[in-house]
Design a protein around this motif. Sequence first.
Motif, mmCIF file in Angstrom:
data_model
loop_
_atom_site.group_PDB
_atom_site.id
_atom_site.type_symbol
_atom_site.label_atom_id
_atom_site.label_comp_id
_atom_site.label_asym_id
_atom_site.label_seq_id
_atom_site.Cartn_x
_atom_site.Cartn_y
_atom_site.Cartn_z
ATOM 1 N N LYS A 1 0.828 -1.207 0.000
ATOM 2 C CA LYS A 1 0.000 0.000 0.000
ATOM 3 C C LYS A 1 0.857 1.250 0.000
ATOM 4 C CE LYS A 1 -3.697 2.284 2.621
ATOM 5 N NZ LYS A 1 -4.566 2.190 3.831
ATOM 6 N N GLU A 2 1.905 1.274 0.803
ATOM 7 C CA GLU A 2 2.763 2.454 0.901
ATOM 8 C C GLU A 2 3.560 2.672 -0.385
ATOM 9 O OE1 GLU A 2 3.955 5.880 2.543
ATOM 10 O OE2 GLU A 2 2.557 4.456 3.467
ATOM 11 N N VAL A 3 3.995 1.581 -1.030
ATOM 12 C CA VAL A 3 4.741 1.700 -2.290
ATOM 13 C C VAL A 3 3.847 2.289 -3.375
ATOM 14 C CG1 VAL A 3 5.720 0.344 -4.183
ATOM 15 C CG2 VAL A 3 6.474 -0.072 -1.849
ATOM 16 N N ARG A 4 2.608 1.815 -3.476
ATOM 17 C CA ARG A 4 1.682 2.371 -4.466
ATOM 18 C C ARG A 4 1.396 3.841 -4.185
ATOM 19 N NH1 ARG A 4 -0.994 -2.740 -3.774
ATOM 20 N NH2 ARG A 4 -2.441 -1.764 -2.296
ATOM 21 N N PHE A 5 1.248 4.192 -2.904
ATOM 22 C CA PHE A 5 0.980 5.582 -2.540
ATOM 23 C C PHE A 5 2.183 6.468 -2.865
ATOM 24 C CE2 PHE A 5 1.294 9.006 0.628
ATOM 25 C CZ PHE A 5 0.126 9.689 0.355
ATOM 26 N N ALA A 6 3.402 5.985 -2.576
ATOM 27 C CA ALA A 6 4.603 6.777 -2.828
ATOM 28 C C ALA A 6 4.776 7.042 -4.325
ATOM 29 C CB ALA A 6 5.828 6.055 -2.265
ATOM 30 N N LYS A 7 4.555 6.017 -5.143
ATOM 31 C CA LYS A 7 4.716 6.188 -6.589
ATOM 32 C C LYS A 7 3.657 7.132 -7.147
ATOM 33 C CE LYS A 7 5.411 3.519 -10.800
ATOM 34 N NZ LYS A 7 5.465 2.154 -11.399
ATOM 35 N N LYS A 8 2.411 6.973 -6.684
ATOM 36 C CA LYS A 8 1.334 7.832 -7.173
ATOM 37 C C LYS A 8 1.572 9.274 -6.756
ATOM 38 C CE LYS A 8 -3.713 8.271 -7.087
ATOM 39 N NZ LYS A 8 -4.987 7.692 -6.554
ATOM 40 N N SER A 9 1.995 9.505 -5.517
ATOM 41 C CA SER A 9 2.241 10.866 -5.030
ATOM 42 C C SER A 9 3.396 11.520 -5.792
ATOM 43 C CB SER A 9 2.537 10.842 -3.527
ATOM 44 O OG SER A 9 1.452 10.300 -2.802
ATOM 45 N N PHE A 10 4.452 10.743 -6.035
ATOM 46 C CA PHE A 10 5.611 11.292 -6.747
ATOM 47 C C PHE A 10 5.239 11.709 -8.160
ATOM 48 C CE2 PHE A 10 9.236 10.720 -9.563
ATOM 49 C CZ PHE A 10 10.196 11.523 -8.951
ATOM 50 N N GLU A 11 4.537 10.840 -8.881
ATOM 51 C CA GLU A 11 4.172 11.148 -10.261
ATOM 52 C C GLU A 11 3.167 12.299 -10.334
ATOM 53 O OE1 GLU A 11 2.840 7.447 -11.852
ATOM 54 O OE2 GLU A 11 4.882 6.710 -12.224
ATOM 55 N N LYS A 12 2.274 12.387 -9.333
ATOM 56 C CA LYS A 12 1.317 13.496 -9.308
ATOM 57 C C LYS A 12 2.026 14.823 -9.087
ATOM 58 C CE LYS A 12 -3.025 14.899 -7.095
ATOM 59 N NZ LYS A 12 -4.043 14.550 -6.061
ATOM 60 N N LYS A 13 2.978 14.846 -8.181
ATOM 61 C CA LYS A 13 3.747 16.060 -7.927
ATOM 62 C C LYS A 13 4.612 16.412 -9.136
ATOM 63 C CE LYS A 13 6.889 18.161 -4.551
ATOM 64 N NZ LYS A 13 7.810 18.685 -5.572
ATOM 65 N N LEU A 14 5.151 15.389 -9.791
ATOM 66 C CA LEU A 14 5.981 15.613 -10.971
ATOM 67 C C LEU A 14 5.171 16.260 -12.083
ATOM 68 C CD1 LEU A 14 8.992 14.847 -11.425
ATOM 69 C CD2 LEU A 14 8.173 12.913 -12.748
ATOM 70 N N ALA A 15 3.926 15.801 -12.266
ATOM 71 C CA ALA A 15 3.067 16.371 -13.301
ATOM 72 C C ALA A 15 2.659 17.804 -12.968
ATOM 73 C CB ALA A 15 1.823 15.497 -13.474
ATOM 74 N N ALA A 16 2.442 18.090 -11.672
ATOM 75 C CA ALA A 16 2.035 19.440 -11.270
ATOM 76 C C ALA A 16 3.176 20.449 -11.430
ATOM 77 C CB ALA A 16 1.543 19.413 -9.825
ATOM 78 N N ASP A 17 4.421 19.989 -11.261
ATOM 79 C CA ASP A 17 5.570 20.902 -11.310
ATOM 80 C C ASP A 17 6.328 20.842 -12.630
ATOM 81 O OD1 ASP A 17 4.899 21.470 -8.727
ATOM 82 O OD2 ASP A 17 6.437 20.187 -7.829
ATOM 83 N N ILE A 18 5.734 20.239 -13.656
ATOM 84 C CA ILE A 18 6.492 20.021 -14.891
ATOM 85 C C ILE A 18 6.884 21.331 -15.566
ATOM 86 C CG2 ILE A 18 4.396 19.829 -16.293
ATOM 87 C CD1 ILE A 18 5.897 17.707 -17.946
ATOM 88 N N LYS A 19 6.049 22.374 -15.441
ATOM 89 C CA LYS A 19 6.400 23.660 -16.059
ATOM 90 C C LYS A 19 7.500 24.371 -15.290
ATOM 91 C CE LYS A 19 1.955 24.563 -18.303
ATOM 92 N NZ LYS A 19 0.819 25.507 -18.445
ATOM 93 N N LYS A 20 7.496 24.247 -13.974
ATOM 94 C CA LYS A 20 8.505 24.911 -13.154
ATOM 95 C C LYS A 20 9.818 24.130 -13.132
ATOM 96 C CE LYS A 20 5.030 26.856 -10.007
ATOM 97 N NZ LYS A 20 4.565 26.908 -8.598
ATOM 98 N N ASN A 21 9.727 22.812 -13.164
ATOM 99 C CA ASN A 21 10.926 21.987 -13.033
ATOM 100 C C ASN A 21 10.901 20.851 -14.049
ATOM 101 O OD1 ASN A 21 13.293 20.907 -12.114
ATOM 102 N ND2 ASN A 21 12.470 20.148 -10.179
ATOM 103 N N PRO A 22 11.082 21.155 -15.347
ATOM 104 C CA PRO A 22 11.034 20.102 -16.360
ATOM 105 C C PRO A 22 12.183 19.104 -16.260
ATOM 106 C CG PRO A 22 11.746 22.181 -17.327
ATOM 107 C CD PRO A 22 11.326 22.492 -15.918
ATOM 108 N N LYS A 23 13.315 19.535 -15.662
ATOM 109 C CA LYS A 23 14.458 18.623 -15.545
ATOM 110 C C LYS A 23 14.108 17.399 -14.704
ATOM 111 C CE LYS A 23 18.232 21.920 -16.201
ATOM 112 N NZ LYS A 23 19.473 22.502 -15.612
ATOM 113 N N SER A 24 13.324 17.595 -13.655
ATOM 114 C CA SER A 24 12.936 16.464 -12.811
ATOM 115 C C SER A 24 12.083 15.474 -13.592
ATOM 116 C CB SER A 24 12.158 16.964 -11.587
ATOM 117 O OG SER A 24 12.964 17.793 -10.789
ATOM 118 N N PHE A 25 11.225 15.999 -14.464
ATOM 119 C CA PHE A 25 10.379 15.114 -15.277
ATOM 120 C C PHE A 25 11.229 14.250 -16.200
ATOM 121 C CE2 PHE A 25 8.323 14.460 -19.406
ATOM 122 C CZ PHE A 25 7.259 13.667 -19.013
ATOM 123 N N TRP A 26 12.170 14.884 -16.898
ATOM 124 C CA TRP A 26 12.981 14.117 -17.846
ATOM 125 C C TRP A 26 13.956 13.193 -17.122
ATOM 126 C CZ3 TRP A 26 11.054 13.628 -22.299
ATOM 127 C CH2 TRP A 26 10.335 14.658 -22.887
#
Length: 354
Positions: free
Chosen positions: A257-282
């Motif tokens: 459960k925690e692994v699924r939550f960690a991955k989902k939270s990370f990818e959600k934050k990555l998508a929200a910050d893609i304009k400010k921090n595109p390097k993290s996305f790539w």
Amino acid sequence: MWCEIRLKDGDKLLLGCIYRSPNSSMGNNQQLNQLINKACTRQNSHLLIVGDFNFPEVDWQSWTCNAGDSHPGWAFLDCLQDNFLYQMVEFCTRFRHGQKPSRLDLILTNDEAMICDVTDSSPLGKSDHVVIHFELICYKDFSSEEFVGRYKYDKGDYKKLNEDLSSVQWEEELTPYSVDVAWNVFTNLLGTAMERNIPKTKPPRASKEGKKWKPLWMSNEAMKKVKKKYHAWKRYSNTRQYQDFVNYKRARNAASKEVRFAKKSFEKKLAADIKKNPKSFWKYVRSKTKTKTGIHDLEKEDGSFAHTDEDKAEILNKFFASVFTDEDTTDVPDPEVKVIGRYSRTLAFQRKIF
């Protein structure tokens, strides 16, 4: 059986072939999981494990085991999930008359893009196992050259570089030679000055043995629960007590459960910050795509293969030149002028006036 192959850019491919007997003891099953854990801690960029694992009870569609909670198939699945491995065979591999077909032969890898075109064909001899075919995509380094670092241009001392180049007597250095020789002299002088004033990247250091690779999305809380699950399983495997098994199942469910939550939270934050921090996305994209795509080795006319980019470009150039159509540009027909709508009326009015 293991084999390590060096790839480009300091990467390594670890190949493993495993056979697990269907009558394996509990100790043998534990050694199998420990062997896979050890292979994953070697910090190879690419990992490929194939073989006959004899787990007909495992349902690979749902990654569950159709047997009791104490069945070794559960521990095997946990081992693969803990090491973030993929299973690429999607069909049954063993067929025997009067028995239900089963999927016993597996292809395990840490990169889905590394394996493609997995197919099967008829068994060899009297075997009841099919032959599995697949393509392995990698980038073997055929060159024996030493590591050549790239220039770190943002760290260069350009004032000193300008002084070194200004001190060169260019007319005396270049005038006595032909164009080709003068060009070589120029590039050597420029390269020497750059070597003195612009630092280069260093060769990659060998990874430390035993240091396990961790995904970018793995949080500290998720890692703690994964370790807790691992220790709970170790305790149960030693005591074989029911209560210890109950504790292990709780730890396993909490970790999943925690692994699924960690991955989902990370990818959600990555998508929200893609304009400010595109390097993290790539950076995350590169971590998910270990396999580098490119032009494979091309066969030459003499039957040998081209490995370098220059040789491949030369072969492609010859091919495209051979199929290129050289048109006659001296007899080009005049295009027919067609005007529609209001432009046709304007054109008619102009003709009427003149």
